[in-house]
Design a protein around this motif. Structure first.
Motif, mmCIF file in Angstrom:
data_model
loop_
_atom_site.group_PDB
_atom_site.id
_atom_site.type_symbol
_atom_site.label_atom_id
_atom_site.label_comp_id
_atom_site.label_asym_id
_atom_site.label_seq_id
_atom_site.Cartn_x
_atom_site.Cartn_y
_atom_site.Cartn_z
ATOM 1 N N VAL A 103 0.833 -1.206 0.000
ATOM 2 C CA VAL A 103 0.000 0.000 0.000
ATOM 3 C C VAL A 103 0.870 1.259 0.000
ATOM 4 O O VAL A 103 0.620 2.199 -0.767
ATOM 5 C CB VAL A 103 -0.936 0.006 1.230
ATOM 6 N N LEU A 104 1.907 1.272 0.831
ATOM 7 C CA LEU A 104 2.753 2.468 0.893
ATOM 8 C C LEU A 104 3.558 2.656 -0.388
ATOM 9 O O LEU A 104 3.796 3.781 -0.823
ATOM 10 C CB LEU A 104 3.684 2.417 2.105
ATOM 11 N N ARG A 105 3.982 1.560 -0.995
ATOM 12 C CA ARG A 105 4.679 1.685 -2.285
ATOM 13 C C ARG A 105 3.759 2.281 -3.345
ATOM 14 O O ARG A 105 4.176 3.125 -4.142
ATOM 15 C CB ARG A 105 5.164 0.317 -2.754
ATOM 16 N N ALA A 106 2.517 1.842 -3.358
ATOM 17 C CA ALA A 106 1.550 2.402 -4.314
ATOM 18 C C ALA A 106 1.322 3.884 -4.035
ATOM 19 O O ALA A 106 1.202 4.698 -4.958
ATOM 20 C CB ALA A 106 0.230 1.634 -4.245
ATOM 21 N N THR A 107 1.294 4.234 -2.760
ATOM 22 C CA THR A 107 1.123 5.642 -2.393
ATOM 23 C C THR A 107 2.328 6.465 -2.836
ATOM 24 O O THR A 107 2.180 7.583 -3.343
ATOM 25 C CB THR A 107 0.913 5.779 -0.872
ATOM 26 N N VAL A 108 3.520 5.911 -2.665
ATOM 27 C CA VAL A 108 4.742 6.580 -3.137
ATOM 28 C C VAL A 108 4.653 6.848 -4.636
ATOM 29 O O VAL A 108 4.926 7.954 -5.108
ATOM 30 C CB VAL A 108 5.985 5.723 -2.803
ATOM 31 N N ASP A 109 4.238 5.829 -5.391
ATOM 32 C CA ASP A 109 4.130 5.999 -6.845
ATOM 33 C C ASP A 109 3.136 7.093 -7.195
ATOM 34 O O ASP A 109 3.356 7.892 -8.111
ATOM 35 C CB ASP A 109 3.702 4.682 -7.503
ATOM 36 N N GLU A 110 2.030 7.098 -6.480
ATOM 37 C CA GLU A 110 1.003 8.092 -6.761
ATOM 38 C C GLU A 110 1.497 9.503 -6.438
ATOM 39 O O GLU A 110 1.306 10.440 -7.222
ATOM 40 C CB GLU A 110 -0.226 7.778 -5.920
ATOM 41 N N LEU A 111 2.159 9.654 -5.279
ATOM 42 C CA LEU A 111 2.643 10.982 -4.889
ATOM 43 C C LEU A 111 3.737 11.464 -5.835
ATOM 44 O O LEU A 111 3.928 12.665 -6.022
ATOM 45 C CB LEU A 111 3.164 10.954 -3.446
ATOM 46 N N ASN A 112 4.450 10.538 -6.464
ATOM 47 C CA ASN A 112 5.493 10.914 -7.427
ATOM 48 C C ASN A 112 4.959 11.083 -8.849
ATOM 49 O O ASN A 112 5.709 11.454 -9.747
ATOM 50 C CB ASN A 112 6.616 9.866 -7.426
ATOM 51 N N ASP A 113 3.688 10.813 -9.064
ATOM 52 C CA ASP A 113 3.079 10.929 -10.387
ATOM 53 C C ASP A 113 2.782 12.404 -10.682
ATOM 54 O O ASP A 113 1.993 13.033 -9.985
ATOM 55 C CB ASP A 113 1.784 10.104 -10.394
ATOM 56 N N PRO A 114 3.419 12.972 -11.735
ATOM 57 C CA PRO A 114 3.275 14.411 -12.003
ATOM 58 C C PRO A 114 1.820 14.844 -12.224
ATOM 59 O O PRO A 114 1.424 15.935 -11.828
ATOM 60 C CB PRO A 114 4.077 14.626 -13.292
ATOM 61 N N ARG A 115 1.029 13.971 -12.829
ATOM 62 C CA ARG A 115 -0.377 14.268 -13.087
ATOM 63 C C ARG A 115 -1.108 14.519 -11.761
ATOM 64 O O ARG A 115 -2.062 15.288 -11.673
ATOM 65 C CB ARG A 115 -0.970 13.028 -13.780
ATOM 66 N N PHE A 116 -0.655 13.832 -10.740
ATOM 67 C CA PHE A 116 -1.304 13.867 -9.444
ATOM 68 C C PHE A 116 -0.675 14.922 -8.552
ATOM 69 O O PHE A 116 -1.339 15.548 -7.735
ATOM 70 C CB PHE A 116 -1.142 12.473 -8.823
ATOM 71 N N GLU A 117 0.640 15.121 -8.717
ATOM 72 C CA GLU A 117 1.387 15.895 -7.736
ATOM 73 C C GLU A 117 0.982 17.368 -7.637
ATOM 74 O O GLU A 117 0.679 17.855 -6.546
ATOM 75 C CB GLU A 117 2.902 15.806 -8.019
#
Lengths: 209, 209
Positions: A103-117
């Motif tokens: 779960v935390l790895r997925a959250t890391v990926d999401e927070l690093n996603d420019p579209r999302f950031e």
């Protein structure tokens, strides 16, 4: 957040047009707030960028804050990250450490996603200084995600994997707090290795036994 | 941050006047950013509120960001909270849990102090969306504080109170991250009881043994 477009269709074509407008409005809102910040984002600007009339937006939402919050909820729902699991809860394979790392790895990926950031930073920053917006952000976006941790940790406690006296609502902050802190303040890189280490430390503590 | 006022005195009177101006500028800067937010705070506004000429500010600082950062450093130095211990490091009584609880309780008091809260929120929020300001904030204000935790946890590891493999730079985030997260996003009340519980969880972990 009066009547969402999909709830007032008259014909299939009108529904499709509404859905297209809603998507264009959300995309425009997220792009604008990411580029210009919360204060300089306006309903007029969102309407212009989405190619709709201002009245179309006001028909469905009372304010720019309301549009943005719905746009974020929609983004979170579509994202491949942690929120995608909202419907089914966090994974429960019986291995608490592995599940939390996933779960935390997925959250890391999401927070690093420019579209999302960029839009997430803009909304979070505004919530930090605007208590009313912050409260809505927490209530509608953050707290439902945190409840998934509460559920998973409560199940782990019942299964004997978490100490009996541990309060899941506080314990979850050992995982979510450091990750968010590192991301928001950019103190150090946000990596999978960091997510893994955080889980180990939070589960087993740092004190010598 | 060119020449600080106290460094260029000609006479004792000039030094006192400079120090009074510096204090007035810092007070005005912190009050304004707390009330109006970062974007709407200007050098002109700070000068008017401090009762000094704009040129007085530009003689000592190149930009509003520079004034604000120095004002924060000064506030942190004067505060009765966690930063007051910067000079001597975190307390080391040999009881790691007690020392960390004392530090986190002081941090809780500081974050709940209205004089401190509004300007800190404003600067933190701006750092969230402005990477350049955020980096200066972290480098000059946050990281020196975090290094105190690194030192205390390293000493505790050497004393055998922290597990040998633990990385102090990651471990400190278990204390600082959740506290900051709760404060910034206002998810739950920030209390001494919470600070204590956080220390217990982080030191001993939440997993069953």
């Amino acid at each position: 957040m009066s009547e969402p477009p999909a709830a007032s269709p008259r014909t299939p074509d009108a529904t499709r047009r509404s859905e297209r407008s809603r998507r264009a409005i959300f995309d425009a809102a997220l792009a604008l707030v990411g580029e210009a910040g919360y204060a300089r984002t306006t309903v007029e600007g969102i309407a212009a960028r989405a190619g709709v009339g201002k009245q179309t937006i006001y028909r469905w939402w009372p304010s720019k804050g309301a549009v943005l919050l719905d746009a974020f909820l929609d983004l979170a729902g579509r994202s491949g990250g942690a929120e995608a699991e909202t419907a089914g809860g966090l994974p429960d394979t019986g291995d608490l450490a592995a599940d939390l790392k996933a779960v935390l790895r997925a959250t890391v990926d999401e927070l690093n996603d420019p579209r999302f950031e960029a839009p997430t930073r803009a909304l979070t920053a505004e919530g930090v200084v605007d208590p009313e917006l912050g409260a809505r952000f927490v209530e509608r976006l953050l707290e439902p995600q945190l409840q998934l941790y509460v559920e998973r940790l409560t199940a782990a406690r019942e299964a004997g994997h978490v100490r009996p006296g541990v309060d899941p609502r506080i314990a979850l902050e050992l995982f979510v707090g450091p990750l968010t802190h590192r991301w928001l303040l950019r103190t150090r890189p946000l990596t999978h290795a960091y997510a893994d280490e955080l889980v180990e430390y939070a589960l087993h503590g740092i004190a010598a036994r």
